[in-house]
Design an enzyme around this catalytic site. Structure first.
Site, PDB file in Angstrom:
ATOM      1  N   HIS A  74      10.110  -4.497  16.641  1.00 38.81           N
ATOM      2  CA  HIS A  74       9.221  -3.157  16.869  1.00 38.81           C
ATOM      3  C   HIS A  74       7.788  -3.242  17.082  1.00 38.81           C
ATOM      4  CE1 HIS A  74       7.796  -3.876  12.713  1.00 38.81           C
ATOM      5  NE2 HIS A  74       7.206  -3.037  12.790  1.00 38.81           N
ATOM      6  N   ASP A  75       7.178  -4.571  16.683  1.00 37.61           N
ATOM      7  CA  ASP A  75       5.866  -4.768  16.654  1.00 37.61           C
ATOM      8  C   ASP A  75       5.382  -5.407  17.858  1.00 37.61           C
ATOM      9  OD1 ASP A  75       3.486  -4.458  15.291  1.00 37.61           O
ATOM     10  OD2 ASP A  75       4.340  -5.412  13.402  1.00 37.61           O
TER      11      ASP A  75
ATOM     12  N   HIS B  46       0.830  -1.322  -0.034  1.00 34.31           N
ATOM     13  CA  HIS B  46       0.135  -0.113  -0.121  1.00 34.31           C
ATOM     14  C   HIS B  46       0.778   1.178  -0.159  1.00 34.31           C
ATOM     15  CE1 HIS B  46       0.636  -1.456   4.176  1.00 34.31           C
ATOM     16  NE2 HIS B  46       1.034  -0.149   4.359  1.00 34.31           N
TER      17      HIS B  46
ATOM     18  N   ASP C 172       7.899  -5.005   3.267  1.00 29.37           N
ATOM     19  CA  ASP C 172       6.758  -4.945   4.124  1.00 29.37           C
ATOM     20  C   ASP C 172       5.580  -5.532   3.588  1.00 29.37           C
ATOM     21  OD1 ASP C 172       5.985  -3.829   6.930  1.00 29.37           O
ATOM     22  OD2 ASP C 172       4.601  -2.658   5.268  1.00 29.37           O
TER      23      ASP C 172
ATOM     24  N   ARG D  73      13.483  -4.767   3.430  1.00 27.73           N
ATOM     25  CA  ARG D  73      12.582  -5.414   4.138  1.00 27.73           C
ATOM     26  C   ARG D  73      11.292  -5.037   3.253  1.00 27.73           C
ATOM     27  NH1 ARG D  73       8.755  -3.749   7.562  1.00 27.73           N
ATOM     28  NH2 ARG D  73       7.971  -5.305   9.323  1.00 27.73           N
TER      29      ARG D  73
ATOM     30  N   GLU E 146       8.907  -9.821   5.078  1.00 27.97           N
ATOM     31  CA  GLU E 146       8.209  -9.362   6.212  1.00 27.97           C
ATOM     32  C   GLU E 146       6.926 -10.326   6.178  1.00 27.97           C
ATOM     33  OE1 GLU E 146       5.241  -7.325   8.999  1.00 27.97           O
ATOM     34  OE2 GLU E 146       5.274  -7.231   7.094  1.00 27.97           O
TER      35      GLU E 146
END
Length: 630
Positions: free
Chosen positions: A393-394, A182, A282, A280, A324
């Site tokens: 980070h998640d 996106h 995503d 990465r 990812e």
């Protein structure tokens, strides 16, 4: 090359993309790469687009332009990496991940603290989303407005190039996020779509009414049920419903349109020329949509990844891709390549299951369920590597299937509820101090945020808290692959008590485990010297090269997580205690792995001798065993 594959474009036909003054040796190298990778490119595109050969030619022309622009230092890196393609698989490879603004304030500030990374032996630095996001809420930077600009508060693209050079000089590869599923509503493509340009409306999934969205919604899960229910948003300016998997301001792009692939290919190659060495990818699992499915992990996802990777092999082979893909165990291995995609898609993939099961073992004090679940994962291609980590980070979502739980005689939903309650601190006797993120009342699932040290019991003052932190590091370091340390976990940073003070973060509990790094570094819990010792030992063990697969064994002693690596130099056995009590691994386990008589524990440097009890594992202890001569 088979007869069914059309011949690749010649360098003469690429005259418009390759400048006349390009040195002859560069032209020769480019032509050789096109010849080598053209079949893989056409193979990847054929299931996606009827006009696959024409799309392939346009993509090679893009490669030619970006190859010609690539600076000499990066061409030299391409040569080095071509001769040592296992650079990211080696036991001395170590990753570190951080938000630039929280590590150094700006990109120039990051460069001021590279000595700290050097002292750890870091060879890979993942700076979290730093490309220009939409104003306000940007989902932590994952709503990108412009892929060719850096966030203004962090610096400029020139600053990014200088940082990449400084990192290369220290042998550190820069990893950047490229969001593939996106773009921000404010991205130029979306703005032009809203302005009525059909070319750009075709970049997105746009529907005139709810008929098709309602059909899709029947099988689509909600990613953010609290803050962004549903997967479609009506946009007045667009005069239509647009697909928005994550948030109303993140518009899913339509990869079935080859123009989208061509746009992203140019973005990736442009960023590679700024010095990025790892991308990465995503939200890659969501990129292809199919009615009647959850629109994740579709076969075309792997074709798209193969196409992008092949383009990088042509234009900038120093670059590798990291998927990812936070997906279920049955879908995970495909992101490193299965079947005809074996070894042709991502070079790296997150081993999310290892992180989840690490925390499950610590809470339950039992390794059986996790060993059974991890043990049934297939072996990745020998040219790839898992990215292993204890925290990121998640949030932590409890991706433990009902089937895996059943193997241990546990009911899946009950176990997931137990883990959520344990790590938010509400379970009686819990030493964890996490925060709930995105609870789902319909399923009872609660995802958890928290720093490694706070989840491990350090914040609660538990006497074994620091031992659990070191155990978590040891599991990720000893599993093989590319271990990544999340910023601050090397010194046991706790949850940020002021995480909600920033109004742009107040609704996102994940910021609790994204505290600012303090300089000079303060190691208040004594984590750093013990971690450095583990890192030094790891670098000395060829057994931990990622091409040697990890075999998770069903433990005879269920309080010990047991991992075997069969290396040509001999076996390596990792033993990891997951309980606060001493455990004894029967010598039969060690013997069955090929470690006869005496073994050497590399963590302590001591010999381990067989006795009537077996091998003693201290509370939350770690042993890395090999033969004396291996």
């Amino acid at each position: 090359m088979t007869s069914s594959v059309p011949p690749p474009p010649s360098t003469d036909s690429l005259a418009g993309a390759l400048p006349d003054d390009l040195p002859a040796h560069r032209r020769e190298v480019f032509e050789a790469r096109v010849q080598r990778w053209w079949p893989d490119l056409v193979e990847a595109l054929t299931p996606l687009y009827p006009e696959a050969p024409d799309v392939a030619v346009r993509l090679v022309e893009t490669c030619a332009r970006r190859f010609a622009e690539r600076e000499d230092e990066l061409h030299h890196l391409d040569l080095e990496r071509s001769l040592a393609p296992d650079w990211f698989q080696r036991p001395d490879a170590l990753g570190y991940a951080a938000y630039a603004e929280r590590f150094g304030g700006t990109l120039r500030g990051v460069a001021d603290h590279l000595d700290h990374l050097g002292s750890l032996g870091v060879t890979y630095l993942h700076l979290m989303p730093l490309l220009d996001p939409r104003p306000g809420d940007s989902d932590g930077g994952y709503a990108v407005r412009d892929y060719r600009r850096v966030r203004e508060d962090l610096g400029t693209m020139a600053d990014l190039r200088e940082l990449a050079r400084a990192l290369r000089a220290r042998g550190i590869s820069l990893c950047l996020d490229v969001v593939l599923n996106h773009v921000a509503r404010e991205h130029a493509w979306a703005e032009r779509a809203r302005a009525g340009e059909q070319r750009y409306r075709d970049y997105f999934h746009v529907f005139p009414d709810r008929t098709e969205p309602d059909r899709y919604e029947q099988t689509l899960p909600e990613v953010f049920p609290d803050s962004a229910p549903g997967s479609f948003t009506f946009d007045v300016e667009l005069d239509g419903w647009v697909w928005t998997t994550f948030n109303h301001f993140q518009w899913d792009v339509r990869w079935a349109n080859p123009a989208v692939l061509e746009e992203y290919a140019d973005v990736l190659l442009h960023l590679a020329n700024q010095g990025a060495e790892v991308f990465r990818l995503d939200a890659i699992a969501f990129t292809w949509k199919r009615l009647g499915t959850n629109c994740q992990n579709q076969p075309e996802v792997h074709c798209l990844t193969q196409a992008l990777r092949t383009l990088a092999r042509i234009a900038c082979p120093a670059v590798v891709f990291k998927a990812e893909a936070i997906v279920g165990p049955d879908d995970l291995l495909a992101y490193l390549g299965e079947g005809r995609h074996h070894g042709k898609v991502s070079d790296l993939a997150y081993h999310n299951a290892l992180m989840v099961h690490l925390w499950s073992m610590l809470a339950s004090r039992d390794a059986w369920l996790s060993s059974a679940a991890l043990g049934r994962l297939g072996t990745p291609p020998s040219s790839t590597a898992w990215v292993t980590y204890a925290r990121c980070h998640d949030d932590v979502g409890w991706a433990i299937s009902d089937e895996d739980a059943a193997t241990a005689g546990v009911e899946g939903s009950s176990h997931r509820r137990f883990l959520s309650d344990f790590y938010d601190g509400s379970f009686p006797g819990s030493w964890a101090r996490g925060l709930v993120f995105q609870a789902n009342p319909a399923t009872g699932d609660k995802r958890i945020s928290g720093s490694l040290a706070s989840l491990a019991g350090v914040e609660a003052g538990d006497p074994h808290g620091v031992d659990r932190v070191l155990l978590a590091h040891a599991v990720t370091l000893g599993f093989g692959g590319l271990p990544v340390i999340w910023m601050g976990d090397e010194v046991g940073l706790l949850n940020d008590p002021d995480w909600a003070d920033d109004p742009t973060h107040a609704g996102d509990e994940r910021w609790v485990h994204r505290p600012r790094m303090t300089w000079p570094v303060r190691d208040e819990h004594g984590v750093l010297p013990r971690l450095r010792h583990l890192l030094e030992v790891r670098r000395s063990l060829p057994h931990l090269h990622a091409s040697t697969p990890a075999e998770v064994l069903l433990p005879e002693e269920t309080g010990v997580f047991t991992v075997l690596r069969r290396h040509p130099l001999g076996p390596m056995l990792g033993l990891y205690g997951v309980t606060p009590e001493e455990r004894v691994v029967p010598w039969s386990t060690v013997h069955a792995c090929g470690l006869d008589g005496e073994a050497l524990d590399h963590v302590t440097g001591q010999r381990v001798r067989c006795d009537e009890r077996g091998v003693v594992v201290a509370p939350y202890g770690v042993l890395w065993l090999t033969r004396q001569d291996g």
